[in-house]
Motif scaffolding. Sequence first.
Motif, short mmCIF file in Angstrom:
data_model
loop_
_atom_site.label_atom_id
_atom_site.label_comp_id
_atom_site.label_asym_id
_atom_site.label_seq_id
_atom_site.Cartn_x
_atom_site.Cartn_y
_atom_site.Cartn_z
N HIS A 30 -28.32 -21.41 49.18
CA HIS A 30 -26.91 -21.48 48.78
C HIS A 30 -26.00 -20.62 49.65
CE1 HIS A 30 -26.89 -24.06 45.20
NE2 HIS A 30 -28.13 -23.63 44.99
N ASP A 43 -22.85 -22.23 51.52
CA ASP A 43 -21.53 -21.70 51.25
C ASP A 43 -20.71 -21.50 52.53
OD1 ASP A 43 -20.25 -21.32 48.88
OD2 ASP A 43 -20.50 -19.15 48.85
N PHE A 73 -12.10 -25.59 40.85
CA PHE A 73 -12.81 -24.31 40.93
C PHE A 73 -13.65 -24.08 39.67
CE2 PHE A 73 -13.32 -19.75 40.52
CZ PHE A 73 -13.60 -19.33 41.82
N ASN A 74 -13.05 -24.37 38.52
CA ASN A 74 -13.76 -24.16 37.25
C ASN A 74 -14.81 -25.24 37.00
OD1 ASN A 74 -12.24 -21.85 36.61
ND2 ASN A 74 -10.58 -23.09 35.75
N LYS A 75 -14.51 -26.47 37.38
CA LYS A 75 -15.42 -27.58 37.13
C LYS A 75 -16.68 -27.48 37.98
CE LYS A 75 -15.81 -32.63 37.26
NZ LYS A 75 -15.10 -33.91 37.53
N LYS A 110 -17.61 -24.82 39.77
CA LYS A 110 -18.12 -23.44 39.88
C LYS A 110 -18.16 -22.97 41.33
CE LYS A 110 -20.87 -23.74 35.65
NZ LYS A 110 -20.33 -25.06 35.24
N SER A 152 -17.53 -20.71 44.63
CA SER A 152 -17.49 -19.28 44.92
C SER A 152 -16.16 -18.95 45.61
CB SER A 152 -18.65 -18.90 45.84
OG SER A 152 -18.48 -19.49 47.12
N TYR A 165 -13.81 -21.38 47.95
CA TYR A 165 -12.36 -21.51 47.72
C TYR A 165 -11.59 -21.36 49.03
CZ TYR A 165 -7.67 -20.02 46.27
OH TYR A 165 -6.30 -19.87 46.13
N THR A 179 -18.11 -31.20 46.98
CA THR A 179 -18.74 -31.55 45.70
C THR A 179 -20.19 -32.00 45.84
OG1 THR A 179 -17.88 -33.80 45.87
CG2 THR A 179 -16.51 -32.20 44.70
N ASN A 233 -23.24 -30.07 44.02
CA ASN A 233 -23.61 -30.32 42.63
C ASN A 233 -24.56 -31.49 42.49
OD1 ASN A 233 -20.90 -28.90 42.73
ND2 ASN A 233 -21.36 -28.71 40.54
#
Length: 508
Positions: free
Chosen positions: A378, A382, A459-461, A463, A465, A469, A501, A504
């Motif tokens: 990850h 990222d 960002f919330n959906k 998750k 970092s 962002y 996305t 996920n």
Amino acid sequence: MYSKISTCVLQGLNGYLVEVETDLSRGMPVFNIVGLADTAIKESKERVRAAIKNSGFDFPLSRITINLAPANLKKDGSQMDLAIAMGILISNGLVTNEVDSDIVFLGELSLDGKINSIDGALPMIISLREFNIKKCIVAYDNKEECSVINDVEIIPVKTLNEVVDYLNMEIDIKPYLREENWIQDYREFDLDFLDIKGQEGLKRALEIAAAGGHNVLIVGPPGSGKTMAVRRLPTILPELTFEESIEVTKIYSVGGLLKSKDLIKDRPFRSPHHTSSAISIIGGGRIPKPGEISLAHNGVLFLDELPEFQKHVLEVLRQPMEDGEVNISRINASLTYPSKFMFVASMNPCPCGYFGDPLHDCTCSTRDINRYLSKISHPLLDRIDIHLEVSPVKYDDLKMENNGESSIKIKERVELAREIQLNRFKSENIYTNAQIPNKFINKYCKLSNSSEKIMEQAFNKFKFSARTYNKILKVSRTIADLADEVNIEDIHILEAIGYRTLNNDYWG
């Protein structure tokens, strides 16, 4: 008899002035070199002795002491051969004229007195400018790369006799001047984006990456055109500037990979095999040499079949991707090489390659798929700006005539976007959106109220970092630049979010 002349030693991309002090005194004939010299320099005693004799000069039967100052600076390389030989000849009275203190001697000697080219000549010349050196006597084959710097006189020589005759003013060697100025025209490529059938989403993502210097990960089944598209990425990248060309040429010169002896004018495209070791990727060795990430500086590092690389090899990429440079520490030296590259990687979604493929059945177990995907950590994901999933090419796309855009057309948009970025960041020492430091994110990537709400929901959906962002904001800034928009609009931020996305779906 005593003499003192100058040469240069290279550590990483930085050259340091070295004074070669020569003393001939009475005593038993012996030849000593002191001053923290490595094996290559100590071996120069035999090359120097044979070269002086075979050039028709008498080798002095004296106690010869060569001191390489400063004594606390580690020295390596064969470029000091010429300076050591000339120190002996000057001390022996074979050079009748006084040698100016601002002349530097660089060259490796053959046993017959010929002067061979050396690696790292260009970064040495560039570094010597800081010491106010005005003239360098170099190997004839190094004249092209050294003459890039026009405020240092480059005197190309072929033999030891030529150097002696030149210093004695018996022959006149004019400083070498390059015949051509820096003119970078569009180079014809054998590959073109027109060759790609379908895959409009992939072409769009690569255009955005090229425009902003962003990292890309492409996931898809075998035969979907991942590698084919990435191989055409250099055809849409903007041309190297003169300053970028010098940076790249310095690295290749140090690595001994400068074959043309001229400036490199094409952006590097490095594609190491998945069996490559961490040292070959990051750089290293007893005396650290640049690795693939530095050889890709100002260009592209392409890792095909990403999960096939050893996991610890991939992990060493994290720090250079973030910092734009790599620090290599060895017992002999600690060096820093630049590594500002576009990281582009492709991979299959599973060991068999068909996980999620609507046309083929996947034969892998869930455990096999998880183990395969877990090779990509990850933290590494990222640091990749654009994540893209591609589907197999449709039959109708293959049948269609080429009606897409050529590389030249795409490149025009990329260069316009890059020009916008250069104008925007002209006071910040930033060249692309991908290089925007976090402290400047709010300044250059402002969002409207509606775009801010979209970003907050995503960002919330998903998750995201904090690093993700920032990456999304930088990509949306590039998308806006391609559209020649001053402000980041909702459509730009939505497209940028869409490129993040994939995590996920595969990595959870």
